[in-house]
Design an enzyme around this catalytic site. Structure first.
Site, PDB file in Angstrom:
ATOM      1  N   GLU A  74      -4.997   1.576   2.653  1.00  0.00           N
ATOM      2  CA  GLU A  74      -4.989   0.314   3.565  1.00  0.00           C
ATOM      3  C   GLU A  74      -5.300   0.979   5.000  1.00  0.00           C
ATOM      4  O   GLU A  74      -5.766   0.051   5.610  1.00  0.00           O
ATOM      5  CB  GLU A  74      -3.775  -0.236   3.090  1.00  0.00           C
ATOM      6  CG  GLU A  74      -3.541  -1.496   4.036  1.00  0.00           C
ATOM      7  CD  GLU A  74      -3.199  -1.676   5.207  1.00  0.00           C
ATOM      8  OE1 GLU A  74      -3.418  -2.639   6.069  1.00  0.00           O
ATOM      9  OE2 GLU A  74      -2.696  -0.627   5.753  1.00  0.00           O
ATOM     10  N   GLU A  75      -4.415   1.854   5.083  1.00  0.00           N
ATOM     11  CA  GLU A  75      -4.478   2.323   6.442  1.00  0.00           C
ATOM     12  C   GLU A  75      -6.070   2.941   6.987  1.00  0.00           C
ATOM     13  O   GLU A  75      -6.036   3.257   8.218  1.00  0.00           O
ATOM     14  CB  GLU A  75      -3.504   3.711   6.763  1.00  0.00           C
ATOM     15  CG  GLU A  75      -2.024   3.103   6.533  1.00  0.00           C
ATOM     16  CD  GLU A  75      -1.473   2.242   7.690  1.00  0.00           C
ATOM     17  OE1 GLU A  75      -2.293   1.803   8.316  1.00  0.00           O
ATOM     18  OE2 GLU A  75      -0.359   1.845   7.592  1.00  0.00           O
TER      19      GLU A  75
ATOM     20  N   HIS B  54       0.814  -1.096   0.043  1.00  0.00           N
ATOM     21  CA  HIS B  54      -0.066  -0.042  -0.140  1.00  0.00           C
ATOM     22  C   HIS B  54       1.108   1.285  -0.090  1.00  0.00           C
ATOM     23  O   HIS B  54       1.834   1.187   0.664  1.00  0.00           O
ATOM     24  CB  HIS B  54      -0.992   0.125   1.230  1.00  0.00           C
ATOM     25  CG  HIS B  54      -0.459   0.074   2.600  1.00  0.00           C
ATOM     26  ND1 HIS B  54       0.043   1.017   3.224  1.00  0.00           N
ATOM     27  CD2 HIS B  54      -0.372  -1.022   3.466  1.00  0.00           C
ATOM     28  CE1 HIS B  54       0.542   0.762   4.276  1.00  0.00           C
ATOM     29  NE2 HIS B  54       0.357  -0.655   4.594  1.00  0.00           N
TER      30      HIS B  54
ATOM     31  N   ASP C   7       6.155   0.122   7.370  1.00  0.00           N
ATOM     32  CA  ASP C   7       4.637   0.198   7.214  1.00  0.00           C
ATOM     33  C   ASP C   7       4.455   0.943   5.782  1.00  0.00           C
ATOM     34  O   ASP C   7       4.019   2.088   6.216  1.00  0.00           O
ATOM     35  CB  ASP C   7       3.982   0.574   8.402  1.00  0.00           C
ATOM     36  CG  ASP C   7       2.493   0.060   8.103  1.00  0.00           C
ATOM     37  OD1 ASP C   7       2.316  -0.676   7.200  1.00  0.00           O
ATOM     38  OD2 ASP C   7       1.556   0.527   8.814  1.00  0.00           O
TER      39      ASP C   7
ATOM     40  N   HIS D 139       3.802   2.959  12.659  1.00  0.00           N
ATOM     41  CA  HIS D 139       2.895   4.018  13.519  1.00  0.00           C
ATOM     42  C   HIS D 139       3.320   4.554  14.655  1.00  0.00           C
ATOM     43  O   HIS D 139       2.578   5.388  15.349  1.00  0.00           O
ATOM     44  CB  HIS D 139       1.328   3.243  13.841  1.00  0.00           C
ATOM     45  CG  HIS D 139       0.716   2.754  12.719  1.00  0.00           C
ATOM     46  ND1 HIS D 139      -0.673   2.513  12.737  1.00  0.00           N
ATOM     47  CD2 HIS D 139       1.047   2.380  11.518  1.00  0.00           C
ATOM     48  CE1 HIS D 139      -1.136   1.880  11.762  1.00  0.00           C
ATOM     49  NE2 HIS D 139      -0.112   1.768  10.921  1.00  0.00           N
TER      50      HIS D 139
ATOM     51  N   ASP E 194      -0.272   4.469   1.019  1.00  0.00           N
ATOM     52  CA  ASP E 194      -0.490   5.220   1.946  1.00  0.00           C
ATOM     53  C   ASP E 194       0.321   5.157   3.408  1.00  0.00           C
ATOM     54  O   ASP E 194       0.507   4.050   3.693  1.00  0.00           O
ATOM     55  CB  ASP E 194      -2.015   5.284   2.147  1.00  0.00           C
ATOM     56  CG  ASP E 194      -2.751   4.107   2.753  1.00  0.00           C
ATOM     57  OD1 ASP E 194      -2.303   2.925   2.104  1.00  0.00           O
ATOM     58  OD2 ASP E 194      -3.503   3.971   3.382  1.00  0.00           O
TER      59      ASP E 194
ATOM     60  N   GLU F 121       2.274  -7.367   3.305  1.00  0.00           N
ATOM     61  CA  GLU F 121       3.083  -6.886   4.526  1.00  0.00           C
ATOM     62  C   GLU F 121       3.002  -8.024   5.543  1.00  0.00           C
ATOM     63  O   GLU F 121       2.015  -8.492   5.941  1.00  0.00           O
ATOM     64  CB  GLU F 121       2.650  -5.424   4.655  1.00  0.00           C
ATOM     65  CG  GLU F 121       1.194  -5.263   5.311  1.00  0.00           C
ATOM     66  CD  GLU F 121       0.683  -3.973   5.500  1.00  0.00           C
ATOM     67  OE1 GLU F 121       1.556  -3.259   6.341  1.00  0.00           O
ATOM     68  OE2 GLU F 121      -0.306  -3.517   5.395  1.00  0.00           O
TER      69      GLU F 121
END
Length: 401
Positions: free
Chosen positions: A143-144, A76, A109, A368, A78, A171
């Site tokens: 995705e987030e 992803h 990520d 994150h 984003d 992932e």
């Protein structure tokens, strides 16, 4: 090889510098970057839109037998927001310190994995090898945010069906020791709001049947259950993905300190272990509501069905090929259920085997988090790992999914 390593690191850092961060991710910048990558690789690229301004990028390497089910390498574009004042470095500067640690949002990520796919393919292209199966490298949005306008919509499209995907990689997570987590399934997410209505009135009274009393009773049930699950983690062989987690995330209700409100609403994030019978679990939740008091009820914001995990046995030839290649590299895999959620769930829901894997061992888990980073050497080792994994799965002989 040294020159290829320099190219790989520079591409990684340039991708990290694109501010594809919510709430306004620069997807156009990602598409432009990927167009250039496709050109340098000599591969065709297509861009699809299931929703406006939400591009889905596919870079394809056509196999010798393109009629066979293909391999999807998914990532992803984003990344999640940052609190810049908590970072030591510019979170979109991709600065590298003297230890080779590259700091930026998305290093773990999951922009690293997407670039590792491309850089592994760059090496394989220079070796003039070919594969039986077509390889599609996919870059998806949102995705987030749950993938609603990304992978979830894409797998329902004709464009996805034409890709004829037979196996997917997506992932995983970093790990602090030498083992590499390999994720073959995900827990079932239920997001719920528990409504606790009650008798309103003046804050100086001791009224019966108040919303607060009911909220306390239902929270007692959830937190007693939560403690039971937490104790299971005292077993070193049990991971978070093996247990059911419940967490209070939002509380709403009340207008003024001296007014007893007519309702409290409790938002609960619940990730249910794959070993749990969902019907029995729901019946338990309903019984808790009944015991908490009259009128307590559950509003489900998300109530996902159980998605069977990818099989790790002889029935899955892609797994056998993946495992053999991993063993040849002496990788220490730790097979487990992913504790959160990824786009893999939408692929597995179609009965397509998918594995979550991010080759980032001996690395603190910082997805994150502030000061997210990945070491240059760990990143480059990941490129080499994919350089051997990709041929293994792309040459699987079985012609069925």
């Amino acid at each position: 090889m040294e020159n290829l390593d320099q190219i790989a690191v520079e591409n990684f850092r340039n991708y990290l510098r694109i501010r594809s961060v919510h709430p306004n991710p620069d997807y156009d910048g990602c598409v432009a970057f990927l167009e250039n990558q496709a050109k340098t690789l000599g591969l065709p690229m297509k861009v699809f839109y299931c929703f406006p301004n939400k591009p889905i990028v596919i870079i394809s390497w056509i196999g010798r037998e393109p009629q066979l089910p293909s391999i999807m390498l998914n990532g992803h574009m984003d990344v999640v927001p940052v609190f810049e004042d908590e970072w030591t470095y510019d979170p979109f500067g991709a600065e590298m310190d003297d230890k080779g640690n590259i700091y930026a949002r998305g290093t773990q990520d999951m922009k690293s994995v997407s670039i590792q796919y491309l850089e592994a393919i760059r090496r394989l292209r220079k070796e003039n090898v070919t594969f039986r199966r077509t390889i599609h490298v996919s870059f998806v949005p949102d995705e987030e945010l749950g993938g609603i306008e990304g992978m979830k919509a894409f797998v329902k499209s004709e464009e996805f069906k034409k890709l004829n995907v037979g196996f997917a990689l997506d992932e995983g997570m970093a790990n602090e020791d030498n083992t590499l987590p390999l994720f073959y399934g995900e827990r079932t997410r239920w997001a719920m709001i528990i409504h606790c209505p009650g008798q309103p009135g003046h804050g100086s009274l001791l009224l019966d049947n108040t919303a607060g009393e009911k909220a306390r009773k239902i929270l007692d049930k959830f937190y007693e259950f939560r403690e039971q699950e937490r104790r299971k983690l005292e077993d070193p062989n049990v991971t978070t993905g093996d247990v059911t987690t419940v967490n209070l995330t939002i509380m709403k209700g009340g207008v003024q300190n001296n007014v007893i409100p007519p309702e409290f609403a409790l938002a609960i994030d619940c990730r249910i272990a794959l070993t749990v019978d969902l019907e029995i679990f729901e019946a338990t939740l309903n019984e808790w509501c009944k015991e908490a008091g009259d009128g307590v009820w559950i509003e489900y914001q998300q109530k996902r069905p159980r998605i069977p995990p990818t099989k790790l046995d002889e029935s899955n030839p892609y797994w056998i090929a993946f495992k053999k290649a991993s063993d040849n590299m002496n990788l220490q895999l730790h097979n487990q259920i992913f504790p959160g959620a990824t786009d893999s769930r939408y692929i597995r829901e179609l009965d397509i085997p998918a594995l979550g894997f991010s080759p980032m061992n001996n690395t603190p888990v910082l997805l994150h988090d502030h000061d997210e980073y990945l070491n240059k050497d760990v990143f480059l080792r990941g490129v080499e790992i994919y350089r051997q994994l990709i041929p293994a799965v792309a040459n699987v002989e079985e012609k069925t999914k």
